[in-house]
Design a protein around this motif. Structure first.
Motif, PDB file in Angstrom:
ATOM      1  N   SER A 299       0.835  -1.197   0.000  1.00  0.00           N
ATOM      2  CA  SER A 299       0.000   0.000   0.000  1.00  0.00           C
ATOM      3  C   SER A 299       0.876   1.256   0.000  1.00  0.00           C
ATOM      4  CB  SER A 299      -0.905  -0.031   1.230  1.00  0.00           C
ATOM      5  OG  SER A 299      -1.433   1.244   1.491  1.00  0.00           O
ATOM      6  N   VAL A 300       1.991   1.199   0.734  1.00  0.00           N
ATOM      7  CA  VAL A 300       2.894   2.352   0.789  1.00  0.00           C
ATOM      8  C   VAL A 300       3.923   2.296  -0.340  1.00  0.00           C
ATOM      9  CG1 VAL A 300       4.543   3.631   2.194  1.00  0.00           C
ATOM     10  CG2 VAL A 300       2.617   2.468   3.287  1.00  0.00           C
ATOM     11  N   THR A 301       4.583   1.133  -0.484  1.00  0.00           N
ATOM     12  CA  THR A 301       5.734   1.084  -1.402  1.00  0.00           C
ATOM     13  C   THR A 301       5.335   1.211  -2.866  1.00  0.00           C
ATOM     14  OG1 THR A 301       5.663  -1.330  -1.441  1.00  0.00           O
ATOM     15  CG2 THR A 301       7.167  -0.292   0.138  1.00  0.00           C
ATOM     16  N   SER A 302       4.126   0.738  -3.233  1.00  0.00           N
ATOM     17  CA  SER A 302       3.771   0.790  -4.658  1.00  0.00           C
ATOM     18  C   SER A 302       3.688   2.224  -5.157  1.00  0.00           C
ATOM     19  CB  SER A 302       2.450   0.056  -4.912  1.00  0.00           C
ATOM     20  OG  SER A 302       1.398   0.732  -4.277  1.00  0.00           O
ATOM     21  N   GLU A 303       3.419   3.172  -4.263  1.00  0.00           N
ATOM     22  CA  GLU A 303       3.393   4.573  -4.682  1.00  0.00           C
ATOM     23  C   GLU A 303       4.762   4.982  -5.227  1.00  0.00           C
ATOM     24  OE1 GLU A 303       0.648   6.085  -4.849  1.00  0.00           O
ATOM     25  OE2 GLU A 303      -0.666   5.457  -3.212  1.00  0.00           O
ATOM     26  N   TRP A 304       5.823   4.328  -4.732  1.00  0.00           N
ATOM     27  CA  TRP A 304       7.179   4.626  -5.208  1.00  0.00           C
ATOM     28  C   TRP A 304       7.620   3.607  -6.253  1.00  0.00           C
ATOM     29  CZ3 TRP A 304       5.460   6.463  -0.636  1.00  0.00           C
ATOM     30  CH2 TRP A 304       5.771   7.799  -0.348  1.00  0.00           C
ATOM     31  N   SER A 305       7.462   2.317  -5.949  1.00  0.00           N
ATOM     32  CA  SER A 305       7.946   1.295  -6.875  1.00  0.00           C
ATOM     33  C   SER A 305       7.159   1.313  -8.179  1.00  0.00           C
ATOM     34  CB  SER A 305       7.864  -0.085  -6.229  1.00  0.00           C
ATOM     35  OG  SER A 305       8.862  -0.221  -5.250  1.00  0.00           O
ATOM     36  N   GLN A 306       5.842   1.520  -8.100  1.00  0.00           N
ATOM     37  CA  GLN A 306       5.027   1.596  -9.307  1.00  0.00           C
ATOM     38  C   GLN A 306       4.866   3.044  -9.775  1.00  0.00           C
ATOM     39  OE1 GLN A 306       3.453  -0.797 -11.162  1.00  0.00           O
ATOM     40  NE2 GLN A 306       4.110  -2.548  -9.971  1.00  0.00           N
ATOM     41  N   ARG A 307       5.363   3.956  -8.996  1.00  0.00           N
ATOM     42  CA  ARG A 307       5.352   5.393  -9.271  1.00  0.00           C
ATOM     43  C   ARG A 307       3.939   5.985  -9.366  1.00  0.00           C
ATOM     44  NH1 ARG A 307       8.243   6.777 -14.120  1.00  0.00           N
ATOM     45  NH2 ARG A 307       8.510   8.809 -13.193  1.00  0.00           N
ATOM     46  N   SER A 308       2.957   5.258  -8.834  1.00  0.00           N
ATOM     47  CA  SER A 308       1.599   5.808  -8.849  1.00  0.00           C
ATOM     48  C   SER A 308       1.484   7.011  -7.903  1.00  0.00           C
ATOM     49  CB  SER A 308       0.575   4.733  -8.482  1.00  0.00           C
ATOM     50  OG  SER A 308       0.953   4.081  -7.290  1.00  0.00           O
ATOM     51  N   GLY A 309       2.497   7.172  -7.029  1.00  0.00           N
ATOM     52  CA  GLY A 309       2.510   8.323  -6.121  1.00  0.00           C
ATOM     53  C   GLY A 309       2.472   9.651  -6.856  1.00  0.00           C
ATOM     54  N   LEU A 310       2.966   9.643  -8.081  1.00  0.00           N
ATOM     55  CA  LEU A 310       2.945  10.867  -8.881  1.00  0.00           C
ATOM     56  C   LEU A 310       1.502  11.366  -9.050  1.00  0.00           C
ATOM     57  CD1 LEU A 310       5.750  11.734  -9.792  1.00  0.00           C
ATOM     58  CD2 LEU A 310       5.162  11.089 -12.105  1.00  0.00           C
ATOM     59  N   THR A 311       0.553  10.440  -9.202  1.00  0.00           N
ATOM     60  CA  THR A 311      -0.860  10.817  -9.297  1.00  0.00           C
ATOM     61  C   THR A 311      -1.456  11.012  -7.905  1.00  0.00           C
ATOM     62  OG1 THR A 311      -1.058   9.524 -11.308  1.00  0.00           O
ATOM     63  CG2 THR A 311      -3.105  10.169 -10.235  1.00  0.00           C
ATOM     64  N   THR A 312      -1.184  10.053  -7.009  1.00  0.00           N
ATOM     65  CA  THR A 312      -1.761  10.121  -5.665  1.00  0.00           C
ATOM     66  C   THR A 312      -1.432  11.436  -4.982  1.00  0.00           C
ATOM     67  OG1 THR A 312      -1.473   7.740  -5.493  1.00  0.00           O
ATOM     68  CG2 THR A 312      -1.845   8.939  -3.440  1.00  0.00           C
ATOM     69  N   PHE A 313      -0.145  11.816  -5.012  1.00  0.00           N
ATOM     70  CA  PHE A 313       0.261  13.010  -4.269  1.00  0.00           C
ATOM     71  C   PHE A 313       0.025  14.298  -5.061  1.00  0.00           C
ATOM     72  CE2 PHE A 313       2.763   9.597  -2.251  1.00  0.00           C
ATOM     73  CZ  PHE A 313       2.292   9.747  -0.961  1.00  0.00           C
ATOM     74  N   ALA A 314      -0.286  14.176  -6.358  1.00  0.00           N
ATOM     75  CA  ALA A 314      -0.720  15.368  -7.091  1.00  0.00           C
ATOM     76  C   ALA A 314      -2.183  15.652  -6.745  1.00  0.00           C
ATOM     77  CB  ALA A 314      -0.543  15.183  -8.593  1.00  0.00           C
ATOM     78  N   LEU A 315      -2.961  14.577  -6.522  1.00  0.00           N
ATOM     79  CA  LEU A 315      -4.366  14.761  -6.146  1.00  0.00           C
ATOM     80  C   LEU A 315      -4.489  15.198  -4.687  1.00  0.00           C
ATOM     81  CD1 LEU A 315      -6.140  11.754  -7.901  1.00  0.00           C
ATOM     82  CD2 LEU A 315      -6.160  14.152  -8.553  1.00  0.00           C
TER      83      LEU A 315
END
Lengths: 267, 299
Positions: A91-107
């Motif tokens: 739940s935490v690491t995929s934001e970095w490993s899958q780079r989905s954090g770019l969308t999550t933290f932009a929203l």
């Protein structure tokens, strides 16, 4: 098609008046994200399969005395307790490993809120999964004793249930902590296995050979200290062990990880 | 509207973005142009709140990204089309963003139509998408909340020529609807077709900015005066070419000293007089690019 659709393309004029994103909405989204990926699906599938195998072996290979509520509950709960922390990690690491954090933290640029939502989601999954395990265990107990013609053995009290839930929530938070600290899926999952299994065996070996460590172990070995939660009511001394080990193995690394995460750059 | 003020980002002793200031205005497409590694992406990440500036600030509709109540409804962001969870379907990716923003379920189908992804494509996992499909999905996420501001980093990457044309039309119509569109590119020709304003960055610093018309015209002088018509006549009489620029100015081929002399003789008070800074935008851009290119240079 394009031309027609583009005619309707107008930015919303009401955007200035939009309401803030409430935390419960973020928790709901983070819960959904835990299970909507391919890896999430297979982790849940593996929980279901191992729970099924474990329940079946209790019925097939257990003697009549083994067909108790506690054993049925454990058969379902143990695979959950091992596998679900990996959901908290991803739940935490995929934001970095899958780079989905770019969308999550932009929203939601306020990272504290996203991370808090993830923590709530991990705790909710930890608690709910144990309730499910205890529920399935109850069904197993009733069905199996009815088939065998024996009377059901209800050897888990409500208080025991609360301890089991607490133990599992601590496990989920351990996964969450490793995710926050390491922020890489592969690295954090390896760390989780070292943390839960390798470290435990190493401490056990050390305790056998060194008397001083045998005495100190409950204050140092976090898995050992927490394991009493699954065995019934801990004593005051044992609560102190749980609290102290959680401080050094959970709270301290989590604090370090959170501080670094808040300052990091999302790329 | 995006206003960037003295934005600076340092990594140790290396300055990635150095005192960058510009404004991207509503109703216009602002092209953010620079060679690879010039600091475009770092600047954009600072604008949307993913990277903390060392100093300076960037505001969207007057507030920091961090303070926007529901950022997805106010700024649509596409920084890297590859940055999506490979194990989720396109539809699921949109659904998560939709739920975060608190929009009705029907919105997902609308943006899928808008970016030209079919229902079957939307139900495939993003890991199986081509780069062009990922760009479309990324743009769908950005457009989902009907934001007044769009921040897009190299959105044309991976699109085929028809896709690039489609993207251009879409951004044009979005800006025409009153939105602020900031898009980056490392290709001058790609961006000059769609942009109204240009901000050119090299080695972390802004090297030129202005309207496209100003920047792309040949060298000369830009002059503004209280009475532009009289000045234009005087310049023509003196034998110089005169053309209007955006913002009520004049562009002429005479140099600043001569234009000043003509204005004095005609008795026109000047409000602005400067060399047109577009002196060969293309050459300047080529120079910038060459200085950062490593091809052919022995290591």
């Amino acid at each position: 098609m394009t031309a027609v659709v583009i005619e309707k393309l107008r930015p919303s004029r009401t955007a200035a008046a939009v309401a803030p994103v409430p935390l419960n909405r973020l928790i709901h989204v983070e819960l959904r994200k835990m299970f909507d990926t391919r890896s999430g699906f297979w982790l849940i599938a593996s929980v279901a399969m191992t729970a099924l195998v474990a329940t079946a072996s209790v019925i097939l290979f257990g003697r009549d005395g083994d067909l108790t509520y506690a054993n049925f509950g454990k058969a379902v709960g143990f695979p959950m307790a091992v596998i679900l922390p990996m959901i908290a990690i991803l739940s935490v690491t995929s934001e970095w490993s899958q780079r989905s954090g770019l969308t999550t933290f932009a929203l939601v640029p306020n990272r504290k809120r996203v991370i808090l939502a993830k923590a709530y989601a991990a705790v909710a999954v930890g608690a709910a999964s144990m309730l499910v395990a205890l529920g399935i265990g109850a069904v197993g107990t009733v069905v199996c004793t009815a088939v065998n013609g024996t009377s059901p053995v209800w050897d888990v009290s409500v208080v025991d249930g609360v301890y089991i839930v607490l133990g599992n929530v601590l496990g989920m938070l351990t996964g969450f902590m490793l995710g926050v600290l390491i922020r890489s899926s592969a690295g954090a999952i390896v760390a989780y296995f070292v943390y839960s299994f390798v470290l435990g065996s190493a401490f056990a070996l050390l305790a056998q050979n060194q008397q001083w460590f045998h005495d100190a172990r409950p204050w140092i070995d976090v898995n050992y200290a927490q394991s009493v939660l699954f065995e019934g009511a801990p004593s005051a001394q044992e609560w102190a062990h749980i609290g102290f080990t959680a401080l050094i193995w959970l709270v301290v690394p989590l604090t370090i990880g959170l501080r670094r995460l808040m300052r990091s750059e999302i790329k | 509207m995006i206003s960037v003020k003295s934005l600076t980002k340092k990594y140790g002793s290396y300055t990635a973005v150095d005192d960058v200031s510009f404004v991207a205005a509503p109703g216009r497409v602002t092209g953010f142009l620079g060679p690879n590694g010039a600091g475009k992406s770092t600047t954009m990440r600072m604008i949307v709140g993913l990277t903390r500036p060392t100093s300076g600030s960037a505001r969207i509709a007057g507030s920091l990204a961090l303070n926007l109540p529901n950022p997805g409804r106010q700024v649509g962001v596409l920084l890297d089309a590859s940055a999506q969870h490979a194990g989720r379907t396109g539809r699921e990716t949109l659904t998560l963003a939709r739920q975060t923003m608190g929009l009705p379920a029907s919105r997902v189908g609308e943006v899928l139509d808008l970016v030209g992804l079919t229902a079957a494509e939307a139900d495939r996992r993003v890991g199986a998408y081509s780069l062009g499909m990922r760009q479309r999905l990324g743009l769908a996420v950005a457009l989902l909340g009907e934001p007044e501001v769009l921040v897009l980093d190299e959105p044309a990457n991976g699109l085929d020529p028809a896709g690039i044309r489609w993207m251009r039309d879409l951004l044009r119509s979005y800006a025409d609807g009153g939105a602020t569109v900031l898009l980056s590119s490392h290709l001058l020709h790609e961006i000059e077709i769609v942009a109204d304003d240009l901000v050119v960055i090299g080695d972390g610093r802004i090297v030129a900015q202005g309207t496209k018309t100003e920047l792309l015209q040949d060298a000369g002088t830009v002059v503004r005066a209280a009475d532009c018509d009289r000045l234009a006549d005087a310049l023509r009489d003196a034998g110089y070419s005169v053309a209007p620029t955006a913002g009520d100015g004049l562009r002429t081929d005479g140099d600043a000293a001569l234009v000043g002399a003509v204005a004095l003789r005609a008795g026109v008070a000047l409000t602005e007089l400067r060399a047109a800074d577009g002196a060969g935008l293309e050459e300047m851009f080529l120079e910038l690019t060459e200085s950062t290119q490593r091809e052919g240079v022995p290591a």
